[in-house]
Design an enzyme around this catalytic site. Sequence first.
Site, PDB file in Angstrom:
ATOM      1  N   SER A  97       0.917  -1.240   0.145  1.00 34.86           N
ATOM      2  CA  SER A  97      -0.067  -0.004  -0.107  1.00 34.86           C
ATOM      3  C   SER A  97       0.782   1.235  -0.035  1.00 34.86           C
ATOM      4  O   SER A  97       1.821   1.257  -0.759  1.00 34.86           O
ATOM      5  CB  SER A  97      -1.065   0.023   1.209  1.00 34.86           C
ATOM      6  OG  SER A  97      -1.988   1.106   1.251  1.00 34.86           O
ATOM      7  N   ASP A 156     -10.411  -4.329  -5.004  1.00 35.38           N
ATOM      8  CA  ASP A 156     -10.049  -3.192  -3.967  1.00 35.38           C
ATOM      9  C   ASP A 156     -10.668  -2.101  -3.936  1.00 35.38           C
ATOM     10  O   ASP A 156     -10.849  -1.379  -5.260  1.00 35.38           O
ATOM     11  CB  ASP A 156      -8.565  -3.044  -4.379  1.00 35.38           C
ATOM     12  CG  ASP A 156      -7.597  -2.339  -3.294  1.00 35.38           C
ATOM     13  OD1 ASP A 156      -8.439  -1.588  -2.527  1.00 35.38           O
ATOM     14  OD2 ASP A 156      -6.323  -2.506  -2.953  1.00 35.38           O
ATOM     15  N   HIS A 183      -8.568  -4.547  -0.315  1.00 39.52           N
ATOM     16  CA  HIS A 183      -7.134  -3.859   0.136  1.00 39.52           C
ATOM     17  C   HIS A 183      -6.555  -4.357   1.446  1.00 39.52           C
ATOM     18  O   HIS A 183      -5.403  -4.439   1.609  1.00 39.52           O
ATOM     19  CB  HIS A 183      -7.407  -2.415   0.322  1.00 39.52           C
ATOM     20  CG  HIS A 183      -6.164  -1.655   0.533  1.00 39.52           C
ATOM     21  ND1 HIS A 183      -5.293  -1.546  -0.811  1.00 39.52           N
ATOM     22  CD2 HIS A 183      -5.741  -1.118   1.500  1.00 39.52           C
ATOM     23  CE1 HIS A 183      -4.414  -0.706  -0.422  1.00 39.52           C
ATOM     24  NE2 HIS A 183      -4.489  -0.434   0.774  1.00 39.52           N
TER      25      HIS A 183
END
Length: 378
Positions: free
Chosen positions: A147, A212, A241
């Site tokens: 991320s 996501d 995610h």
Amino acid sequence: MGAVTSTMAAKFAFFPPNPPSYGVEEEEGTGRLRMTEVPERDNVDVLRLGTGKGTKIVAVYVKNPAASLTLLYSHGNAADLGQMYDLFCELSLHLRVNLMGYDYSGYGQSTGKPSEHNTYADIEAAYRCLVEKYGAKEEDVILYGQSVGSGPTLDLASRLARLRAVVLHSPILSGLRVMYPVKRTYWFDIFKNIDKIRLVQCPVLVIHGTADDVVDFSHGKQLWELCKEKYEPLWVKGGNHCDLELYPEYIKHLKKFIAAVEKSSHLRNGSIPSMDQMDNPRNSTDCRPRPSTDQREKSRLSTDQREKPRAISDLKEKSRASVDRKERSRKSMDYAEKANNNAEQPEKARNSIDRFGDMMRSAVLCNIDCFKPVGAKA
């Protein structure tokens, strides 16, 4: 223009867990550091590292006697070392790698405040420790960015010519692109991964969930398309995610990648098997300096195409379930690999957490939103 850009910059924020999920104590007599709130392990070193920005960050180094490679893991936006600790230990065990994880400035028990440039200094301090304290060689290091962690990961990777490999887990194209479908790179943007990925000279594995709802799947796909040396990506069908570790294909694909990297010779002599069989020579042994993003760069066209607009409200941080650290049991990873590998059955896939070392029972492993607007409610 100044007012507009300052307003844009104010929309980006970091969200370290508050309070931190762990503490750090120093043993009397030995001066050895230990983390509280997590199981103490003989193969884990706890460290405090000074950075070039004057902060002190906390890091953990997980040793595996069978390892030939070392993974340097940069976690996401809403996690700290206490929450990632079990995952780090399990990845070290099952991938047979040494693993260093660290908290950014302002995260966990690290001092200072989180910022883009501090994360760059943080990962440099962690990498320097691997080289100077543990004797790791550049060509035996794999950088792993999850991320927001894809930002410092690609920044360092773009300046290391002999790096062994890179893993990008739910990565972002840039900070601004998470919220707006911009077609250019602006000087006030942060984590400009879309530009830095082109400078990476080693094999890159991209992992992203197709569902996501924090960082659109298009981010991972476009970064993979821009890689010089592509490795077969892992697009987790139905993956969001925060849950990719729960799918059996996650650890299986990582193990396959690590095995391929281990078999590869020195990167100057060839590349590991890749999706399009690309071979790329390494042109330099020196780290490339990083251009300062503090300078007002001219806006330039990028290859950012057809990214769907994202509502700011979609970026609210998901709540993290508490971690039951008192009930952990080690179960063989072989059982996980025999699990149903059908990504069309997410409920069965999520059950694989029990077979992946029972790492974080009752918790979403990587509940790590990238950004959310300042003032947004959690």
